[in-house]
Write an enzyme that holds these catalytic residues in place. Sequence first.
Site, PDB file in Angstrom:
ATOM      1  NE  ARG A  65      -3.217  -0.551   3.163  1.00 24.25           N
ATOM      2  CZ  ARG A  65      -4.286  -0.470   3.971  1.00 24.25           C
ATOM      3  NH1 ARG A  65      -5.496  -0.581   3.467  1.00 24.25           N
ATOM      4  NH2 ARG A  65      -4.134  -0.296   5.263  1.00 24.25           N
ATOM      5  N   GLY A  66       2.143   1.130   0.119  1.00 23.24           N
ATOM      6  CA  GLY A  66       3.030   2.284   0.009  1.00 23.24           C
ATOM      7  C   GLY A  66       3.215   2.688  -1.439  1.00 23.24           C
TER       8      GLY A  66
ATOM      9  CB  VAL B  72       8.097   1.567  -3.476  1.00 22.69           C
ATOM     10  CG1 VAL B  72       8.870   0.446  -4.164  1.00 22.69           C
ATOM     11  CG2 VAL B  72       8.888   2.871  -3.525  1.00 22.69           C
ATOM     12  N   GLY B  73       5.491  -0.109  -3.162  1.00 21.58           N
ATOM     13  CA  GLY B  73       4.810  -1.393  -3.212  1.00 21.58           C
ATOM     14  C   GLY B  73       3.600  -1.386  -4.115  1.00 21.58           C
TER      15      GLY B  73
ATOM     16  CB  SER C 200      17.128   4.529   0.858  1.00 25.43           C
ATOM     17  OG  SER C 200      17.336   5.921   0.852  1.00 25.43           O
ATOM     18  CB  SER C 201      20.094   7.289  -2.866  1.00 24.40           C
ATOM     19  OG  SER C 201      19.206   8.270  -2.366  1.00 24.40           O
ATOM     20  CB  CYS C 202      19.879   7.911   2.731  1.00 22.30           C
ATOM     21  SG  CYS C 202      19.072   6.544   3.561  1.00 22.30           S
TER      22      CYS C 202
ATOM     23  CE1 TYR D 143      14.139   4.102   5.718  1.00 19.90           C
ATOM     24  CE2 TYR D 143      15.676   5.303   4.325  1.00 19.90           C
ATOM     25  CZ  TYR D 143      14.575   4.479   4.463  1.00 19.90           C
ATOM     26  OH  TYR D 143      13.919   4.018   3.342  1.00 19.90           O
TER      27      TYR D 143
ATOM     28  CE  LYS E  17      14.927   0.886   3.668  1.00 22.15           C
ATOM     29  NZ  LYS E  17      14.010  -0.185   3.207  1.00 22.15           N
TER      30      LYS E  17
ATOM     31  N   PRO F  22      17.077   2.514  -4.870  1.00 25.99           N
ATOM     32  CG  PRO F  22      14.816   2.205  -4.485  1.00 25.99           C
ATOM     33  CD  PRO F  22      16.161   1.933  -3.896  1.00 25.99           C
ATOM     34  CB  THR F  23      17.592   8.037  -7.149  1.00 24.83           C
ATOM     35  OG1 THR F  23      18.035   9.340  -6.797  1.00 24.83           O
ATOM     36  CG2 THR F  23      16.436   8.115  -8.138  1.00 24.83           C
TER      37      THR F  23
ATOM     38  CG  LEU G 140      11.834   6.195  -5.259  1.00 21.99           C
ATOM     39  CD1 LEU G 140      11.414   4.935  -4.519  1.00 21.99           C
ATOM     40  CD2 LEU G 140      12.058   5.891  -6.744  1.00 21.99           C
TER      41      LEU G 140
ATOM     42  CG  HIS H 108      10.716  11.898   0.852  1.00 27.41           C
ATOM     43  ND1 HIS H 108       9.914  10.797   1.058  1.00 27.41           N
ATOM     44  CD2 HIS H 108      11.907  11.600   1.419  1.00 27.41           C
ATOM     45  CE1 HIS H 108      10.597   9.860   1.710  1.00 27.41           C
ATOM     46  NE2 HIS H 108      11.801  10.329   1.953  1.00 27.41           N
TER      47      HIS H 108
ATOM     48  CG  ASP I 110      20.873  23.164   2.382  1.00 22.58           C
ATOM     49  OD1 ASP I 110      19.689  23.446   2.139  1.00 22.58           O
ATOM     50  OD2 ASP I 110      21.820  23.958   2.195  1.00 22.58           O
TER      51      ASP I 110
END
Length: 313
Positions: free
Chosen positions: A13-14, A16-17, A108-110, A137, A141, A164-165, A167, A180, A270
């Site tokens: 339900r997110g 991405v999903g 995640s890209s983080c 976070y 990941k 993923p970058t 989204l 975001h 930032d």
Amino acid sequence: MEKESKIYIAGHRGMVGSAIHRALNREGYSNLITRTSSELDLRNQDAVANFFDEEKPNYVFLAAAKVGGIVANNTYRADFIYENLMIEANIIHQAYTHKVSKLMFLGSSCIYPKLAPQPLREDYLLTGLLEETNEPYAIAKIAGIKLCESYFDQYGCNFISVMPTNLYGYGDNYNLKNSHVLPALIRKFHEAKKENRPFVEAWGTGSPKREFLFADDLAAACLYLMKTYNGRELVNVGTGKDLSIRELTEMVANTIGYNGEIRWDTSKPDGTPRKLMDVSRLHALGWKHTIELPEGIIMAYEDYLSNQEVYAI
């Protein structure tokens, strides 16, 4: 994957999903398994074990996660590391225990160091310090990636990781407290235009650069990699293009038709100066994005307009 394979989408339900769910439906996969968070608490080890005992999925897309923007990541640090560690550890271990044919973990890209060289290559993982605001976070990941690698190494499990970058897309989070940057800008400019506000406040200096991928493009990449990629190494998924937050802000304002002033609140953080993904591995594997940012913002805004009662909370 066969069309009748039993496929579990964790986090369906997110944003991405749900995009993965749509993509699988479009391609004729008919045996999709889903559970809402109220039906299955993925943080609960026994509950996840019982679910795998009952359903015995053949394939797993691990898109479930506790996510949020820079403020949410920094405010709920314990929640973000604990809940994400529990979710991924429970699912990945049960996928091994129940001999799942293949699992895809979405990161995640983080995960990459704050000051890593740009663009971010997959082998830059763990080569420097993380961005402080989302370190919990990111560590969760990274642990998910290492879980997949470790089960691959020790047991030969076909568990792959994709990163993923940033989204955006259908079903995004528009809550101004924990969303975001892109959905937050869409909502801010829409409400400012509607209420004839003279200015909109944007966070930070506007100088950081970010890359954005439409969630349905990510879903297409996930299906492609699930069918074609069986490597131990993680794979970046992005566009390979970025722009400054200031440029993004102006693009969103123009798309929505807001003509007022943009004021920058430089007391707000930032975050990482730049996060551009190196997608050469993905391109070499034969996949490239199709939705460019200007088109994607229009698509996301139309979705927001159609679902304001749901999103404007």
